[in-house]
Design a protein around this motif. Structure first.
Motif, PDB file in Angstrom:
ATOM      1  N   VAL A 149       0.546  -1.663   0.006  1.00 32.52           N
ATOM      2  CA  VAL A 149       0.228   0.285   0.051  1.00 32.52           C
ATOM      3  C   VAL A 149       0.720   1.122   0.165  1.00 32.52           C
ATOM      4  O   VAL A 149       2.136   1.412   0.072  1.00 32.52           O
ATOM      5  CB  VAL A 149      -1.182   0.020   1.011  1.00 32.52           C
ATOM      6  N   ALA A 150       0.616   2.798  -0.481  1.00 33.48           N
ATOM      7  CA  ALA A 150       1.249   3.613  -0.018  1.00 33.48           C
ATOM      8  C   ALA A 150       1.862   4.223   0.546  1.00 33.48           C
ATOM      9  O   ALA A 150       3.079   4.942  -0.054  1.00 33.48           O
ATOM     10  CB  ALA A 150       0.071   4.746  -0.474  1.00 33.48           C
ATOM     11  N   TYR A 151       1.200   3.611   2.351  1.00 35.02           N
ATOM     12  CA  TYR A 151       2.438   4.066   2.939  1.00 35.02           C
ATOM     13  C   TYR A 151       3.939   3.661   3.275  1.00 35.02           C
ATOM     14  O   TYR A 151       4.164   4.036   3.978  1.00 35.02           O
ATOM     15  CB  TYR A 151       1.582   4.714   4.085  1.00 35.02           C
ATOM     16  N   HIS A 152       3.618   1.856   3.014  1.00 41.45           N
ATOM     17  CA  HIS A 152       5.044   1.408   2.469  1.00 41.45           C
ATOM     18  C   HIS A 152       5.688   1.700   1.661  1.00 41.45           C
ATOM     19  O   HIS A 152       4.624   2.179   0.267  1.00 41.45           O
ATOM     20  CB  HIS A 152       4.122  -0.151   3.432  1.00 41.45           C
ATOM     21  N   SER A 153       6.493   0.907   1.038  1.00 41.39           N
ATOM     22  CA  SER A 153       7.274   1.478  -0.134  1.00 41.39           C
ATOM     23  C   SER A 153       7.599  -0.120  -0.911  1.00 41.39           C
ATOM     24  O   SER A 153       7.479  -1.523  -0.898  1.00 41.39           O
ATOM     25  CB  SER A 153       8.826   1.890   0.195  1.00 41.39           C
ATOM     26  N   PHE A 154       7.576   0.340  -2.216  1.00 38.16           N
ATOM     27  CA  PHE A 154       7.678  -1.259  -3.240  1.00 38.16           C
ATOM     28  C   PHE A 154       9.373  -0.862  -3.452  1.00 38.16           C
ATOM     29  O   PHE A 154       9.665  -0.096  -3.922  1.00 38.16           O
ATOM     30  CB  PHE A 154       6.683   0.018  -4.488  1.00 38.16           C
ATOM     31  N   GLY A 155       9.730  -2.574  -4.183  1.00 39.90           N
ATOM     32  CA  GLY A 155      11.071  -2.725  -4.178  1.00 39.90           C
ATOM     33  C   GLY A 155      11.663  -3.793  -4.455  1.00 39.90           C
ATOM     34  O   GLY A 155      10.990  -4.374  -3.764  1.00 39.90           O
ATOM     35  N   GLY A 156      12.507  -4.026  -5.269  1.00 36.59           N
ATOM     36  CA  GLY A 156      12.908  -5.596  -5.395  1.00 36.59           C
ATOM     37  C   GLY A 156      14.511  -5.404  -4.748  1.00 36.59           C
ATOM     38  O   GLY A 156      14.710  -4.325  -4.303  1.00 36.59           O
ATOM     39  N   TRP A 157      15.079  -6.863  -4.831  1.00 35.33           N
ATOM     40  CA  TRP A 157      16.209  -6.841  -4.512  1.00 35.33           C
ATOM     41  C   TRP A 157      16.667  -7.209  -5.748  1.00 35.33           C
ATOM     42  O   TRP A 157      16.067  -7.402  -7.049  1.00 35.33           O
ATOM     43  CB  TRP A 157      16.386  -7.913  -3.353  1.00 35.33           C
ATOM     44  N   LYS A 158      18.333  -7.717  -5.453  1.00 42.78           N
ATOM     45  CA  LYS A 158      18.887  -8.267  -6.926  1.00 42.78           C
ATOM     46  C   LYS A 158      18.579  -7.213  -8.109  1.00 42.78           C
ATOM     47  O   LYS A 158      19.116  -6.688  -8.140  1.00 42.78           O
ATOM     48  CB  LYS A 158      18.624  -9.025  -7.016  1.00 42.78           C
ATOM     49  N   ARG A 159      18.494  -8.258  -9.299  1.00 48.78           N
ATOM     50  CA  ARG A 159      18.694  -7.542 -10.306  1.00 48.78           C
ATOM     51  C   ARG A 159      17.543  -6.510 -10.851  1.00 48.78           C
ATOM     52  O   ARG A 159      16.978  -6.103 -11.773  1.00 48.78           O
ATOM     53  CB  ARG A 159      19.622  -7.515 -11.863  1.00 48.78           C
ATOM     54  N   SER A 160      16.699  -6.945 -10.257  1.00 49.18           N
ATOM     55  CA  SER A 160      14.969  -5.751 -10.373  1.00 49.18           C
ATOM     56  C   SER A 160      15.477  -4.574  -9.458  1.00 49.18           C
ATOM     57  O   SER A 160      14.508  -3.759  -9.890  1.00 49.18           O
ATOM     58  CB  SER A 160      14.220  -6.617  -9.188  1.00 49.18           C
ATOM     59  N   LEU A 161      16.879  -4.349  -9.028  1.00 53.33           N
ATOM     60  CA  LEU A 161      16.696  -2.232  -8.182  1.00 53.33           C
ATOM     61  C   LEU A 161      18.090  -2.522  -8.347  1.00 53.33           C
ATOM     62  O   LEU A 161      19.156  -3.260  -8.063  1.00 53.33           O
ATOM     63  CB  LEU A 161      16.172  -2.337  -6.924  1.00 53.33           C
TER      64      LEU A 161
END
Length: 500
Positions: free
Chosen positions: A445-457
């Protein structure tokens, strides 16, 4: 046919470049319009407009910035029907998908309506004798975003509301494949009371991207797209001294335990693998059933559901699966399917060869299901970005976890189980940025954060939530000491100690 230009200082602007590219309707394959492609000089004009607006906007009290955000949120909600049609006409996704995308973007706008609270600093009294220390977060400056075709409204809305609420000015370079919804949203932002130059849109291709990456006034870059391009943007941007966050490719696994509710699993996979024609970085493209019996039940239950998917243009209210974005994507997906067959995977459901009356030139591919895929096949290793689901059978739970962790991408994953111990072990051990338990697309949800690990970020910060606030601000810490006049005998009355 319409020509999409740029948006600068709260107005459309054609720029000086005479280069354009066609906008293609993916349902028909026909040209629906064109979009101007900015030159490096055009980009400089836009950057200068953003730089001119920066001091005034950065000095605007956060509560007043929040007032603009509240009005912007209301306008987005009021115009969601119009925005969804604009989006679907150029992207091809269904109207419910488009509305859902815009709604997830609105959630981020709602989050930053609380920007006065989000920017609160810290204060420590008496860190030494008569010495206090406190910190504040200040805007980075002129920042830019480079966004993909698959979420032309949502992904930009994950960037610029946070950046602008924090006091930055913003330049958006959207995908040239579906720019119309971005331009309409820019008009709504201006209508909400945003000052000129605070939010700008420059349409273009690699020339515009490179100009933003190289421009000395641009302080930070946000990117969402493929890993190859993200790695390039991260390297060139950081090489020029910029702060960069690049959210990139994915190959998301869903582990199916023997005790999972199979009906729930199938519902989850139908939506997560085939929604938006699989053109999502959070799409589930690999199902990993644990045990042969689990795998057999999964494939048996999935097959009729995939075959029953209604493939149609967005104008059909019963459409469940629209076209993919372009002829290039269409050909690439079909090539991957051919590679999977050639390597020995079993194509249980073949969604190719669809021809719809009146839409024969459209880029339609139905849901495809591969079984008995192995981890050395390209349909497993590569991000296909289409409606193709691979079933990779695991003998044990540990083998399934290793499969998730050994893949080069680390964006999202999920496990379906009734066993709380297995679920906790999975999310603890998974080397993945976003994990779902009985949730197929674990987008925060918007008040948490979106993102991956390894070669996804590439970069240190995820997008939106507090990670977004940290990315678009710089921390400044002050240490102060004020000599005590009372103790030194100084006088504080207005007459310097003399009677009035």
């Amino acid at each position: 046919m319409p020509t999409i230009t740029h948006f600068v200082n709260n107005a459309t602007w054609s720029g000086a470049s005479d280069r354009t590219t066609d906008i293609i309707n993916p349902s028909t394959g026909a040209v629906a319009g064109s979009v101007n492609l900015a030159s490096a000089n055009d980009v400089d004009v836009v950057v200068q407009a953003a730089a001119k607006a920066l001091p005034g906007w950065a000095a605007t009290p956060p509560a007043k910035r929040a007032t603009v955000m509240f009005e912007f949120r209301d306008l987005l909600k009021k115009n969601i029907e119009e925005l969804a049609v604009l989006l679907s006409a150029e992207h091809g996704k269904t109207i419910p998908d488009a509305k859902g995308e815009i709604a997830r973007g609105i959630e981020v706008v709602e989050f930053v309506c609380g920007i006065p609270q989000l920017l609160k600093g810290e204060y420590s009294e008496a860190v030494a004798s008569n010495v206090d220390s406190f910190s504040v977060r200040q805007p980075v400056g002129v920042v830019a975003g480079i966004t993909p075709f698959n979420f032309p409204a949502m992904v930009p809305l994950w960037m610029y509301p946070v950046a602008i609420a924090c006091g930055n000015t913003f330049i958006l370079k959207p995908s040239e494949k579906d720019p119309s919804v971005v331009m309409r949203i820019a008009e709504l932002f201006a209508e909400a009371g945003l000052p000129e130059g605070v939010f700008n849109v420059v349409n273009g291709d690699k020339e515009a991207v490179d100009a933003l990456l190289d421009h000395p006034t641009v302080e930070a870059i946000s990117f969402v797209g493929s890993t190859a391009i993200g790695e390039y943007i991260y390297g060139r941007g950081t090489g020029n001294g910029k702060r960069v966050q690049a959210l990139c490719g994915a190959k998301n696994h869903l582990v199916v335990m023997p005790d999972a509710d199979m009906e729930q699993v199938v519902d989850a996979l139908i939506g997560s693998a085939y929604g938006s024609a699989g053109e999502r970085c959070m799409a589930i493209s690999v199902a990993v059933p644990v045990g042969e019996e689990t795998a057999d039940r999964l494939v048996e239950a999935l097959t009729p559901r995939i075959r029953a998917l209604k493939v149609a243009p967005y104008t059909d209210p019963e459409s469940e699966l629209g076209p993919v974005i372009s002829k290039q994507s269409f050909d690439k997906i079909n090539d991957y399917i051919d590679q999977g067959i050639a390597k020995g995977a079993e194509l249980v459901v073949d969604g190719r060869g669809i021809s719809l009356q009146g839409y024969e030139g459209g880029y339609f591919i139905g849901g495809c299901l591969f079984d008995r895929v192995t981890t050395d096949m390209s349909i497993y290793t590569d991000e296909i970005f289409g409606p193709v689901l691979s079933v990779v059978r695991a003998e044990t739970y540990d083998e399934a976890v290793d499969m998730v962790n050994d893949h080069e991408y680390g964006n999202g994953t999920a496990i379906f189980t009734r066993d709380g111990d297995a679920a906790r072990d999975f999310w603890a051990r998974a080397r993945i940025g976003m994990v779902g338990v009985n949730v197929p697309i674990p987008v925060p949800v918007a008040y948490h954060s979106f993102g991956g690990w390894k070669r996804s970020l590439f970069g240190d910060h995820h997008i939106h939530g507090m990670e977004g606030v940290r990315f678009y601000t710089r921390l400044k810490t002050m240490t102060t000491r004020w000599p005590s006049g009372i103790r030194s005998g100084a006088e504080f009355n207005f007459t310097g100690g003399k009677d009035v």
